[in-house]
Design a protein around this motif. Structure first.
Motif, PDB file in Angstrom:
ATOM      1  N   THR A  82      21.179  21.139 -56.315  1.00 38.74           N
ATOM      2  CA  THR A  82      20.289  22.285 -56.429  1.00 38.74           C
ATOM      3  C   THR A  82      19.967  22.803 -55.037  1.00 38.74           C
ATOM      4  OG1 THR A  82      18.279  20.941 -56.430  1.00 38.74           O
ATOM      5  CG2 THR A  82      19.324  21.363 -58.559  1.00 38.74           C
ATOM      6  N   HIS A  83      19.434  24.013 -54.975  1.00 39.01           N
ATOM      7  CA  HIS A  83      19.199  24.677 -53.696  1.00 39.01           C
ATOM      8  C   HIS A  83      17.809  25.307 -53.694  1.00 39.01           C
ATOM      9  CE1 HIS A  83      23.611  24.437 -53.826  1.00 39.01           C
ATOM     10  NE2 HIS A  83      23.523  25.084 -54.975  1.00 39.01           N
ATOM     11  N   ASP A  84      17.164  25.317 -52.532  1.00 38.72           N
ATOM     12  CA  ASP A  84      15.898  26.030 -52.433  1.00 38.72           C
ATOM     13  C   ASP A  84      16.100  27.330 -51.643  1.00 38.72           C
ATOM     14  OD1 ASP A  84      15.988  25.390 -49.720  1.00 38.72           O
ATOM     15  OD2 ASP A  84      14.469  23.818 -49.864  1.00 38.72           O
ATOM     16  N   GLU A  85      15.028  28.101 -51.506  1.00 37.56           N
ATOM     17  CA  GLU A  85      15.135  29.405 -50.869  1.00 37.56           C
ATOM     18  C   GLU A  85      15.471  29.301 -49.384  1.00 37.56           C
ATOM     19  OE1 GLU A  85      11.493  31.387 -51.679  1.00 37.56           O
ATOM     20  OE2 GLU A  85      11.955  31.736 -53.805  1.00 37.56           O
ATOM     21  N   ALA A  86      15.213  28.137 -48.787  1.00 38.43           N
ATOM     22  CA  ALA A  86      15.515  27.946 -47.368  1.00 38.43           C
ATOM     23  C   ALA A  86      16.962  27.538 -47.129  1.00 38.43           C
ATOM     24  CB  ALA A  86      14.570  26.902 -46.767  1.00 38.43           C
ATOM     25  N   GLY A  87      17.717  27.379 -48.219  1.00 38.22           N
ATOM     26  CA  GLY A  87      19.117  27.011 -48.081  1.00 38.22           C
ATOM     27  C   GLY A  87      19.377  25.526 -48.039  1.00 38.22           C
ATOM     28  N   ASN A  88      18.353  24.720 -48.336  1.00 34.35           N
ATOM     29  CA  ASN A  88      18.536  23.272 -48.358  1.00 34.35           C
ATOM     30  C   ASN A  88      19.158  22.836 -49.678  1.00 34.35           C
ATOM     31  OD1 ASN A  88      17.168  22.732 -45.803  1.00 34.35           O
ATOM     32  ND2 ASN A  88      15.295  23.312 -46.886  1.00 34.35           N
ATOM     33  N   ASP A  89      20.040  21.850 -49.618  1.00 35.80           N
ATOM     34  CA  ASP A  89      20.693  21.301 -50.802  1.00 35.80           C
ATOM     35  C   ASP A  89      20.032  19.979 -51.193  1.00 35.80           C
ATOM     36  OD1 ASP A  89      22.458  23.394 -50.763  1.00 35.80           O
ATOM     37  OD2 ASP A  89      24.040  22.277 -49.750  1.00 35.80           O
ATOM     38  N   TYR A  90      19.922  19.758 -52.496  1.00 37.67           N
ATOM     39  CA  TYR A  90      19.332  18.523 -53.005  1.00 37.67           C
ATOM     40  C   TYR A  90      20.261  17.929 -54.057  1.00 37.67           C
ATOM     41  CZ  TYR A  90      15.212  20.523 -50.790  1.00 37.67           C
ATOM     42  OH  TYR A  90      14.357  21.077 -49.884  1.00 37.67           O
ATOM     43  N   HIS A  91      20.661  16.690 -53.843  1.00 37.68           N
ATOM     44  CA  HIS A  91      21.553  16.016 -54.778  1.00 37.68           C
ATOM     45  C   HIS A  91      20.727  15.370 -55.891  1.00 37.68           C
ATOM     46  CE1 HIS A  91      24.957  16.669 -52.154  1.00 37.68           C
ATOM     47  NE2 HIS A  91      24.253  16.185 -51.151  1.00 37.68           N
ATOM     48  N   LYS A  92      21.156  15.594 -57.122  1.00 37.25           N
ATOM     49  CA  LYS A  92      20.434  15.113 -58.288  1.00 37.25           C
ATOM     50  C   LYS A  92      21.361  14.286 -59.173  1.00 37.25           C
ATOM     51  CE  LYS A  92      16.930  18.050 -57.450  1.00 37.25           C
ATOM     52  NZ  LYS A  92      15.502  17.715 -57.309  1.00 37.25           N
ATOM     53  N   VAL A  93      20.745  13.413 -59.953  1.00 38.56           N
ATOM     54  CA  VAL A  93      21.451  12.752 -61.043  1.00 38.56           C
ATOM     55  C   VAL A  93      20.710  13.113 -62.316  1.00 38.56           C
ATOM     56  CG1 VAL A  93      20.153  10.606 -60.690  1.00 38.56           C
ATOM     57  CG2 VAL A  93      22.264  10.579 -62.024  1.00 38.56           C
ATOM     58  N   ARG A  94      21.453  13.484 -63.344  1.00 41.66           N
ATOM     59  CA  ARG A  94      20.846  13.909 -64.598  1.00 41.66           C
ATOM     60  C   ARG A  94      21.359  13.036 -65.723  1.00 41.66           C
ATOM     61  NH1 ARG A  94      21.031  20.430 -63.368  1.00 41.66           N
ATOM     62  NH2 ARG A  94      19.189  20.395 -62.017  1.00 41.66           N
ATOM     63  N   MET A  95      20.422  12.370 -66.405  1.00 40.09           N
ATOM     64  CA  MET A  95      20.741  11.393 -67.434  1.00 40.09           C
ATOM     65  C   MET A  95      20.248  11.905 -68.782  1.00 40.09           C
ATOM     66  SD  MET A  95      19.597   7.404 -67.444  1.00 40.09           S
ATOM     67  CE  MET A  95      20.089   6.263 -68.732  1.00 40.09           C
ATOM     68  N   GLY A  96      21.146  11.972 -69.762  1.00 38.49           N
ATOM     69  CA  GLY A  96      20.802  12.517 -71.067  1.00 38.49           C
ATOM     70  C   GLY A  96      20.490  11.451 -72.099  1.00 38.49           C
ATOM     71  N   PHE A  97      19.494  11.760 -72.944  1.00 40.81           N
ATOM     72  CA  PHE A  97      19.106  10.888 -74.052  1.00 40.81           C
ATOM     73  C   PHE A  97      19.070  11.716 -75.326  1.00 40.81           C
ATOM     74  CE2 PHE A  97      17.216   9.109 -70.254  1.00 40.81           C
ATOM     75  CZ  PHE A  97      17.395   7.740 -70.391  1.00 40.81           C
TER      76      PHE A  97
END
Length: 230
Positions: A82-97
């Motif tokens: 994901t990205h914020d308005e400042a251009g920083n990237d954030y790595h996520k893990v998404r787990m489904g149930f």
């Protein structure tokens, strides 16, 4: 098709909260205003009276929201950026149930110790297994100061805890320590730089677990990216 609810772990409240819910967002904003920026930025405050955690939980309780695990059939796991308005990237893990009439996707920051320790336990879980995911926070005392410890419980349908393989955290820590030694040999000793590099090494170690071990367990799983905040 049942739409999935996207949730994330809120470190001040110490509980899972839905993303993009206007009523929840308003409650968080009101609580932050009441406790002040310094207390809010300090994060989880345990059960201290009028602490940030107790104040925000009181507001959330008015919406019927209290700390509780997410449970259901483990249906997916994906990586996202994901990205914020400042251009920083954030790595996520998404787990489904998949639950009875409700599907939930939990999004965690890959840089967090919670997501990293979760990867260890998931190694010993199987796709389609009934799981209860219970993230929580506690205060621990180190050197006379209280620090928030964000932890995670993972139980099977029969109530037994999913155990992590031994020594994985030790391996990640060893990589981080090696990176620190390399920096010091280059006469780089400022703590912020060292902490950033060590955190990056730990994240890379756990990214490999998700990418190379866990995600491939689900047929057709692909890495995704998006612009969501969680």
């Amino acid at each position: 098709m049942t739409l999935a609810i996207l949730m994330h772990y809120h470190t001040v409240a110490g509980m899972l909260l839905p993303v993009g819910n206007s009523a929840v967002d308003a409650a968080l904003k009101k609580a932050a205003g009441e406790v002040g920026e310094k207390a809010w930025r300090s994060g989880f405050s345990g059960f201290a009276k009028n602490g940030a955690t107790e104040v925000v939980r009181a507001h959330l309780a008015l919406l019927g929201l209290k700390p509780k695990p997410v449970s259901g059939r483990w249906s997916s796991i994906k990586l996202a950026t994901t990205h914020d308005e400042a251009g920083n990237d954030y790595h996520k893990v998404r787990m489904g149930f998949e639950g009875d009439g409700e599907n939930v996707i939990v999004s965690l920051d890959l840089a967090s110790e919670m997501a990293q320790r979760l990867s260890h336990k998931l190694i010993n879980a199987q796709p389609g297994e009934m799981l209860a995911f219970n993230p929580f926070s506690t205060l621990v005392n180190k050197g006379g100061r209280a620090y928030a410890n964000h932890a995670v419980g993972l139980k099977r349908g029969d109530g037994t805890e999913v155990a992590a393989p031994p020594n994985l955290w030790t391996q990640a820590q060893a990589l981080a320590d090696d990176a620190e030694r390399a920096l010091r040999e280059l006469r780089i000793s400022d703590r912020p730089t060292i902490n950033r590099v060590k955190a990056l090494k730990k994240m890379e170690f756990h990214l490999a677990i998700y990418r190379d071990v866990l995600v491939p367990r689900f047929a057709g799983a692909t890495r995704t990216s998006g612009d969501a905040s969680a």
